[in-house]
Scaffold this active site. Structure first.
Site, PDB file in Angstrom:
ATOM      1  N   HIS A  93     -47.152 -51.140  71.351  1.00 10.82           N
ATOM      2  CA  HIS A  93     -47.284 -50.702  72.631  1.00 10.82           C
ATOM      3  C   HIS A  93     -47.503 -50.892  73.461  1.00 10.82           C
ATOM      4  CE1 HIS A  93     -46.354 -46.089  71.277  1.00 10.82           C
ATOM      5  NE2 HIS A  93     -46.973 -46.772  70.301  1.00 10.82           N
ATOM      6  N   LYS A 146     -48.729 -40.224  86.590  1.00 12.03           N
ATOM      7  CA  LYS A 146     -48.830 -41.417  84.980  1.00 12.03           C
ATOM      8  C   LYS A 146     -50.480 -41.594  85.638  1.00 12.03           C
ATOM      9  CE  LYS A 146     -45.216 -44.052  86.569  1.00 12.03           C
ATOM     10  NZ  LYS A 146     -44.165 -44.615  85.729  1.00 12.03           N
ATOM     11  N   ARG A 147     -50.923 -42.234  83.871  1.00  8.66           N
ATOM     12  CA  ARG A 147     -52.568 -42.418  84.311  1.00  8.66           C
ATOM     13  C   ARG A 147     -52.438 -43.579  85.252  1.00  8.66           C
ATOM     14  NH1 ARG A 147     -55.961 -41.581  80.102  1.00  8.66           N
ATOM     15  NH2 ARG A 147     -57.449 -42.405  81.281  1.00  8.66           N
ATOM     16  N   LYS A 169     -50.069 -50.340  86.785  1.00 10.78           N
ATOM     17  CA  LYS A 169     -48.653 -49.465  87.196  1.00 10.78           C
ATOM     18  C   LYS A 169     -48.010 -49.151  89.039  1.00 10.78           C
ATOM     19  CE  LYS A 169     -49.475 -46.986  83.143  1.00 10.78           C
ATOM     20  NZ  LYS A 169     -48.264 -46.115  82.806  1.00 10.78           N
ATOM     21  N   THR A 207     -42.127 -42.861  79.569  1.00 11.02           N
ATOM     22  CA  THR A 207     -41.969 -42.047  78.990  1.00 11.02           C
ATOM     23  C   THR A 207     -41.287 -41.150  80.460  1.00 11.02           C
ATOM     24  OG1 THR A 207     -43.505 -41.033  78.075  1.00 11.02           O
ATOM     25  CG2 THR A 207     -42.353 -41.830  76.641  1.00 11.02           C
ATOM     26  N   LYS A 260     -38.348 -38.874  81.479  1.00 11.66           N
ATOM     27  CA  LYS A 260     -38.476 -37.402  81.691  1.00 11.66           C
ATOM     28  C   LYS A 260     -37.929 -37.390  83.112  1.00 11.66           C
ATOM     29  CE  LYS A 260     -42.763 -37.886  79.285  1.00 11.66           C
ATOM     30  NZ  LYS A 260     -44.552 -37.272  80.345  1.00 11.66           N
TER      31      LYS A 260
HETATM   32  C1  LIG Z   1     -45.340 -38.641  80.222  1.00 14.75           C
HETATM   33  C2  LIG Z   1     -46.249 -38.760  80.501  1.00 14.75           C
HETATM   34  C3  LIG Z   1     -47.169 -39.898  81.051  1.00 14.75           C
HETATM   35  C4  LIG Z   1     -46.352 -41.044  80.058  1.00 14.75           C
HETATM   36  O1  LIG Z   1     -45.927 -41.052  82.307  1.00 14.75           O
HETATM   37  P1  LIG Z   1     -45.296 -42.848  82.101  1.00 14.75           P
HETATM   38  O2  LIG Z   1     -45.157 -43.010  83.552  1.00 14.75           O
HETATM   39  O3  LIG Z   1     -44.166 -42.864  80.975  1.00 14.75           O
HETATM   40  O4  LIG Z   1     -47.065 -43.358  82.012  1.00 14.75           O
HETATM   41  C5  LIG Z   1     -48.374 -39.167  80.775  1.00 14.75           C
HETATM   42  N1  LIG Z   1     -48.750 -38.049  80.522  1.00 14.75           N
HETATM   43  C6  LIG Z   1     -48.876 -37.126  80.714  1.00 14.75           C
HETATM   44  C7  LIG Z   1     -49.125 -36.374  80.802  1.00 14.75           C
HETATM   45  C8  LIG Z   1     -46.695 -37.401  80.146  1.00 14.75           C
HETATM   46  O5  LIG Z   1     -46.913 -36.340  79.940  1.00 14.75           O
END
Ligand SMILES: *Cc1c(COP(=O)(O)O)cnc(C)c1O
Length: 870
Positions: A414, A605-606, A611, A715, A719
């Site tokens: 990952h 995101k985190r 990032k 991901t 979304k």
């Molecule tokens: C989808 C999701 C992530 C992943 O987000 P990335 O932008 O791909 O890092 C992290 N936290 C939550 C709560 C999510 O739903």
């Protein structure tokens, strides 16, 4: 090797040498405890009551029947008559009633899988970021309408009950959410799967901000108000051992063998969760393990009067599943974490071998029955565990055991960050799992023989590929162990898989090219479109029917509607409704007014330097500075609401400083009247799945701005695109595939490419030169450094600014101008609402590929084999 590791003062845990011939013992823990031989269901008399002979059926699917069941639950299980019940009672009763409707599917699915067994997927993941369960259960069981009517008829506010649910946050971010999407898709596709994981008593921390804008972590006591979705199953407890030493002995036939004499052990209690498929009558199982003390060896201690000590030992065992480690992508080599990892895989493998397979099963056929998918390196210790069971408990020789083990696992990598690849200190592994360490050395010896035979004289390569690192400390490289033992190794987006093959695991890919494959990640359209975005889902369904929920490629049928003015207007209305809903939440919870005609610019995101939340912040500061310096009037900027959501690992100093700075910038920008409200920054605390479901549908712009070559897939990007946001992004992770699918004209690309990044870093990157040569950048950083956002306090911003100018590991300054230029293109594009909507619709129509259903099909085609389908 004789090193016993037992915490001092916990003698009783060590006292199990008498029945320790098997680490995962078959001996009942106490005379009173239920037998561990859970396959034995009888003996019992044949039932004579006529009702016992009628197959159980679920309750009737009518409003009246639901009301009856619900009141029964509320009155007789919660013990709370309607008039005197609290919201929590009402929510728990609702969850349990819905669960009882799902039960028939669960039992039927389990019975069918027992009767017609197919190859099973054992998904091994230390994290599942599930999100709330109620709406998902209602959607998949098609009970939503009945429940809405039933609650209304009882005078209850369904939304209030929904809000009562605390989401199980048993994951950090993308990796854990991916696992949750995968089990959802497998149930929807009726693939036999058990998701194995850990039932952390405390999930990912609750983030709160101090008045000053700093992150503080509060414990996530998600079980406190009751856990209505879980089924504890102590009957199927499994014993897991640790520590002790190994020894040589002669078996009955005089053969010399090795065995493990563990030092202490705990019990794993499975908690089962239903994973309902989407309206298909299927419910799979998610099995999360909780650690408890064993009690078989306590009698002596209890007798000697150490009663309180004996009870205290319980706490020690429970520590193993107490808390989720909150580091995302930067693991800490902590002993308890290795305990967690071994604990849950040992429970899971034992549960499968002794609980699912029949007693006389021929283990040489194991690879035909199960494939264990390793979600990152966290469960990789499962590999030596299966070897140990086959060698030590089933008396196989090495080659037999290896022939089986090397066909039972597949590994998903990952990451591309070297610091995220777990390396466990060998002395720690030896102390905690001495037999496993021997087996790992055995696997490595055999592997290095192969490397030497393939590349004679190439000792440099041998050292690079070895499972055992010699420097900076002697360590076990879990990714190498996985690459050696797995049948397949996959990355999670095309670019990532290419970089795995060409960089991170290049030597392994050369040795075994056919082992390496790609499966681009996906997200479940049920939760992230149908549930989260009702306005858009309803529009899609009324336009092309509801087949898209199960077959997301059907969204392609929306393409022609991008040119239909009426559809575009309806699409905009759906987006507006989502923005209004989010604005309502902001008003209620943060006393903020968010104008819904402004561009909603979303980065959720985190928080991680790679990032590049800082790059987004520099854009905000640049826009702000251009207004207050009078370079532009507020009317000249495209009005934006910038929305952040991000947790930082508690020990990640820089990430926490960045959160603090974002909050400080937000406070100043939002309060500055010169801006006239045309730039707002909102940062709701505690980004989690529930918040994601509110923010993502309201987004116009999706920020996916990691440094190229660092984000494995992402991901969140999927979304957001599926919810009709346009992406501004680098050529990184799955952005590459999003852009290819939606078309260049519907994507705002910027930044260096991965090869350009590699070149620049080879030449020696110097952030200072970008700073010096770019006046806009100088003004933005200068404003931050001056203390403008921190009440004149420059020490607060010092570490961030200092690091940017001196190191800038993730090339924020190098990509700054390119990013600004792309944002200017965003502004221009947003000015033409019709063209924007057209692009947004095409993003939705062309991103069906990113369904986790498709990802599961790819796993079946490329990794698991068609035998996992019925
Ligand atoms: C989808 C999701 C992530 C992943 O987000 P990335 O932008 O791909 O890092 C992290 N936290 C939550 C709560 C999510 O739903």
């Amino acid at each position: 090797m004789r090193c016993v590791s037992v915490p001092s003062g916990l003698r009783l845990l060590a006292r199990i040498t008498d029945d320790s011939e098997a680490a995962v013992s078959d001996v009942p823990d106490t005379p009173e405890a239920p037998s561990r031989d859970f396959r034995r269901l009888g003996p019992r008399a044949a039932p004579t009551h006529p009702l016992a002979l009628v197959p159980a059926v679920g309750p009737e699917r009518t409003v009246d029947a639901f009301v009856r069941e619900y009141l029964e639950e509320l009155n007789f299980s919660q013990g709370a008559p309607l008039a005197r019940s609290t919201v929590n009672h009402q929510y728990l009763a609702l969850a349990r009633t819905v669960r009882s409707y799902l039960m028939a599917d669960w039992l039927e699915t389990a019975a069918r899988r027992r009767e017609q067994p197919t190859k099973m997927v054992g998904y091994l993941s230390a994290e599942y970021l599930l999100g709330r369960q109620l709406d998902n259960a209602l959607l998949n069981s098609d009970l939503a309408e009945i429940v809405e009517q039933a609650m209304a008829a009882l005078g209850l506010d369904l939304n209030e009950l929904r809000a009562q649910e605390v989401e199980p946050g048993l994951g950090n971010g993308g990796l854990g959410r991916l696992a949750a999407c995968f089990v959802d898709s497998l149930a929807t596709m009726d693939v036999s799967c058990i998701g194995f994981g850990i039932r952390y008593e405390y999930g990912i921390f609750t983030q709160v901000f101090t008045p000053d804008g700093r992150q503080v972590e509060a414990p996530d006591n998600w079980l406190a108000l009751g856990a209505p979705w879980e089924f504890p199953n102590p009957d199927r407890a499994v014993r897991v051992s640790f520590g002790g030493h190994t020894e040589t002995y002669a078996d009955d036939s005089g053969r010399e063998r090795r065995r493990w004499v563990p030092g202490w052990s705990v019990r794993g209690i499975p908690y089962n969760y239903m994973v309902p498929g989407y309206r298909n009558g299927v419910a799979n199982t998610l099995r999360l393990w909780s650690a408890e003390a064993t009690s078989a060896f306590d009698l002596e201690t209890f007798n000697s009067g150490d009663y309180v000590d004996a009870v205290r030992a319980q706490t020690f065992a429970q520590n193993i599943s107490k808390v989720l480690y909150p580091e995302d992508s930067t693991p800490q080599g902590r002993e308890l974490r290795l305990q967690q990892q071994y604990f849950f895989v040992a429970c899971s493998i034992n549960d499968y071998l002794h609980g699912t397979l029949s007693k006389d099963f021929d283990l040489t056929r194991l690879p035909e029955q199960i494939i264990f998918q390793l979600n990152d390196t966290h469960p990789v210790i499962a590999i030596p565990e299966l070897m140990r069971i086959l060698l030590d408990e089933h008396g196989m020789n090495w080659d037999q055991a290896w022939a089986i083990t090397s066909r039972c696992f597949a590994y998903t990598c990952h990451t591309l960050l070297p610091e995220a690849l777990e390396v466990w200190p060998a002395d720690l592994v030896g102390r905690l799992l001495p037999r496993h360490l021997e087996i790992i050395y055995g696997i490595n010896d055999q592997f290095l023989d192969l490397v030497r035979a393939t590349y004679p004289g190439d000792e440099l390569r041998v050292r690079a590929m070895s499972i055992v690192a010699e420097a900076p400390f002697k360590g076990i490289r879990m990714a190498h162990l996985a690459a050696v033992a797995a049948t397949k190794v996959n990355g999670v987006a095309e670019l990532h898989s290419t970089l795995l093959r060409e960089k991170v695991l290049v030597d392994f890919a050369r040795l075994w090219p056919e082992k390496f494959t790609n499966v681009t990640n996906g997200v479940t359209p049920r939760r992230f479109v149908r549930m989260a975005n009702r306005p858009l889902a309803d529009l899609i369904t009324s336009t092309i029917g509801d087949g898209w929920v199960r077959d997301l490629e059907k969204l392609r049928e929306l393409e022609p509607y991008a040119d239909d003015a009426a559809f575009r207007e309806a699409f905009r209305a759906a987006k507006r409704a989502n923005k209004e809903r989010l604005a309502g939440i902001a008003l209620r919870t943060g006393d903020l007014v968010l104008p819904t005609d402004h561009l909603f610019d979303v980065m959720v995101k985190r928080l991680h330097e790679y990032k590049r939340q800082l790059l987004k912040l520099l854009h905000i500061v640049t826009t702000y500075e251009s207004i207050i310096s009078g370079e532009v009037t507020p009317e000249q900027v495209t009005p934006r609401v910038v929305i952040f959501g991000a947790k930082a690992a508690p020990g990640y100093r820089m990430a926490k400083e960045i959160i603090h700075l974002i909050n400080r910038v937000a406070a100043v920008v939002n309060a500055d009247e010169r801006v006239c409200g045309r730039l707002q920054v909102v940062f709701p605390a505690n980004y989690n799945v529930t918040l994601a479901e509110r923010i993502i549908p309201a987004a116009d712009l999706s920020e996916q701005i990691s440094l190229a070559g660092k984000e494995a897939s992402g991901t969140g990007n999927m979304k957001l695109a599926l919810n009709g946001a346009l992406t501004i992004g680098t050529d990184d992770g799955a952005n590459v595939e999003i852009r290819r699918l939606v078309g260049d004209e519907n994507f705002f690309l910027f930044g260096l490419t991965e090869p350009e990044v590699a070149d620049l870093q080879r030449q020696g990157y110097s952030p200072g030169s970008y700073f010096e040569s770019n006046p806009t950048l100088r003004r933005a950083i200068g404003l931050i450094a001056s203390g403008h956002f921190t009440d004149g306090d420059r020490s607060v911003v010092g570490p961030i600014v200092g690091d940017l100018l001196a190191n800038d590991r993730y090339l924020v300054l190098a990509d700054f101008q390119s990013y600004l230029d792309a944002q200017a293109r965003v502004d221009a594009a947003y000015g033409d609402q019709d063209a924007w909507s057209r692009s947004a619709i095409l993003n939705v129509a062309r991103c069906g590929f990113f369904s986790s259903d498709r990802a599961m099909r790819d796993y079946i085609d490329r990794i698991w084999g068609a035998e996992v389908r019925r």
